[in-house]
Write a protein that holds these residues in place. Sequence first.
Motif, mmCIF file in Angstrom:
data_model
loop_
_atom_site.group_PDB
_atom_site.id
_atom_site.type_symbol
_atom_site.label_atom_id
_atom_site.label_comp_id
_atom_site.label_asym_id
_atom_site.label_seq_id
_atom_site.Cartn_x
_atom_site.Cartn_y
_atom_site.Cartn_z
ATOM 1 N N LEU A 9 -7.948 -56.019 25.830
ATOM 2 C CA LEU A 9 -7.117 -57.034 25.185
ATOM 3 C C LEU A 9 -6.997 -56.695 23.711
ATOM 4 N N THR A 10 -5.871 -57.004 23.129
ATOM 5 C CA THR A 10 -5.768 -56.846 21.685
ATOM 6 C C THR A 10 -6.588 -57.955 21.029
ATOM 7 N N ALA A 11 -6.936 -57.774 19.778
ATOM 8 C CA ALA A 11 -7.665 -58.812 19.049
ATOM 9 C C ALA A 11 -6.856 -60.103 19.025
ATOM 10 N N GLU A 12 -5.556 -59.970 18.909
ATOM 11 C CA GLU A 12 -4.681 -61.156 18.890
ATOM 12 C C GLU A 12 -4.711 -61.878 20.233
ATOM 13 N N GLN A 13 -4.648 -61.119 21.331
ATOM 14 C CA GLN A 13 -4.701 -61.743 22.660
ATOM 15 C C GLN A 13 -6.036 -62.442 22.878
ATOM 16 N N ASP A 14 -7.122 -61.800 22.469
ATOM 17 C CA ASP A 14 -8.442 -62.396 22.642
ATOM 18 C C ASP A 14 -8.552 -63.685 21.818
ATOM 19 N N ALA A 15 -8.024 -63.663 20.606
ATOM 20 C CA ALA A 15 -8.036 -64.863 19.760
ATOM 21 C C ALA A 15 -7.185 -65.967 20.389
ATOM 22 N N GLN A 16 -6.053 -65.593 20.987
ATOM 23 C CA GLN A 16 -5.200 -66.575 21.657
ATOM 24 C C GLN A 16 -5.937 -67.226 22.827
ATOM 25 N N LEU A 17 -6.653 -66.427 23.625
ATOM 26 C CA LEU A 17 -7.411 -66.969 24.746
ATOM 27 C C LEU A 17 -8.432 -67.984 24.260
ATOM 28 N N ARG A 18 -9.194 -67.609 23.228
ATOM 29 C CA ARG A 18 -10.201 -68.523 22.671
ATOM 30 C C ARG A 18 -9.546 -69.814 22.195
ATOM 31 N N GLU A 19 -8.437 -69.682 21.482
ATOM 32 C CA GLU A 19 -7.748 -70.854 20.930
ATOM 33 C C GLU A 19 -7.246 -71.779 22.038
ATOM 34 N N ILE A 20 -6.670 -71.205 23.079
ATOM 35 C CA ILE A 20 -6.178 -72.007 24.208
ATOM 36 C C ILE A 20 -7.314 -72.805 24.825
ATOM 37 N N ILE A 21 -8.422 -72.134 25.103
ATOM 38 C CA ILE A 21 -9.557 -72.787 25.760
ATOM 39 C C ILE A 21 -10.151 -73.869 24.863
ATOM 40 N N ILE A 22 -10.299 -73.580 23.588
ATOM 41 C CA ILE A 22 -10.833 -74.556 22.639
ATOM 42 C C ILE A 22 -9.928 -75.786 22.572
ATOM 43 N N GLU A 23 -8.615 -75.567 22.529
ATOM 44 C CA GLU A 23 -7.678 -76.688 22.460
ATOM 45 C C GLU A 23 -7.689 -77.517 23.744
ATOM 46 N N VAL A 24 -7.603 -76.852 24.891
ATOM 47 C CA VAL A 24 -7.528 -77.579 26.161
ATOM 48 C C VAL A 24 -8.817 -78.353 26.428
ATOM 49 N N LEU A 25 -9.962 -77.723 26.155
ATOM 50 C CA LEU A 25 -11.244 -78.386 26.417
ATOM 51 C C LEU A 25 -11.701 -79.273 25.257
ATOM 52 N N GLU A 26 -10.904 -79.292 24.170
ATOM 53 C CA GLU A 26 -11.203 -80.101 22.989
ATOM 54 C C GLU A 26 -12.601 -79.816 22.451
ATOM 55 N N LEU A 27 -12.848 -78.522 22.167
ATOM 56 C CA LEU A 27 -14.140 -78.061 21.675
ATOM 57 C C LEU A 27 -14.046 -77.687 20.210
ATOM 58 N N GLU A 28 -15.199 -77.607 19.570
ATOM 59 C CA GLU A 28 -15.307 -76.974 18.260
ATOM 60 C C GLU A 28 -15.417 -75.474 18.527
ATOM 61 N N ALA A 29 -14.958 -74.656 17.608
ATOM 62 C CA ALA A 29 -14.947 -73.203 17.820
ATOM 63 C C ALA A 29 -16.329 -72.653 18.158
ATOM 64 N N ASP A 30 -17.374 -73.179 17.529
ATOM 65 C CA ASP A 30 -18.711 -72.643 17.769
ATOM 66 C C ASP A 30 -19.326 -73.106 19.090
ATOM 67 N N GLU A 31 -18.687 -74.044 19.772
ATOM 68 C CA GLU A 31 -19.193 -74.513 21.067
ATOM 69 C C GLU A 31 -18.855 -73.552 22.198
ATOM 70 N N LEU A 32 -17.801 -72.773 22.053
ATOM 71 C CA LEU A 32 -17.359 -71.864 23.097
ATOM 72 C C LEU A 32 -18.021 -70.504 22.919
ATOM 73 N N THR A 33 -18.807 -70.106 23.915
ATOM 74 C CA THR A 33 -19.388 -68.761 23.922
ATOM 75 C C THR A 33 -18.754 -67.975 25.059
ATOM 76 N N ASP A 34 -19.030 -66.696 25.107
ATOM 77 C CA ASP A 34 -18.458 -65.856 26.159
ATOM 78 C C ASP A 34 -18.883 -66.297 27.550
ATOM 79 N N THR A 35 -20.090 -66.859 27.650
ATOM 80 C CA THR A 35 -20.642 -67.172 28.971
ATOM 81 C C THR A 35 -20.870 -68.663 29.211
#
Length: 92
Positions: A9-35
Amino acid sequence: MSTDITTALTAEQDAQLREIIIEVLELEADELTDTSSFIDDHDADSLLAIEILARIEKDLGVTIPQDDLTEMGNLDGVRAVVVRNLGGGQDA
């Protein structure tokens, strides 16, 4: 360390994935880990999983079969599914 999925994945795509998941799950950025488990750690349900899938398809322009939802239980799983469908997808 198996980071070959991330490098597909490009860095941009990976950042987009993180952002989507954080927004949908209504998380703080530091709450989402890889696992961290979307269900066990972040109280996601099947509707949120479908929303994540739909946002990824829309924002990244990739088609993901709904059967792949079962593999999308954490960020690493989402990355694997997206990489597989980006790489193996048909060019329409």
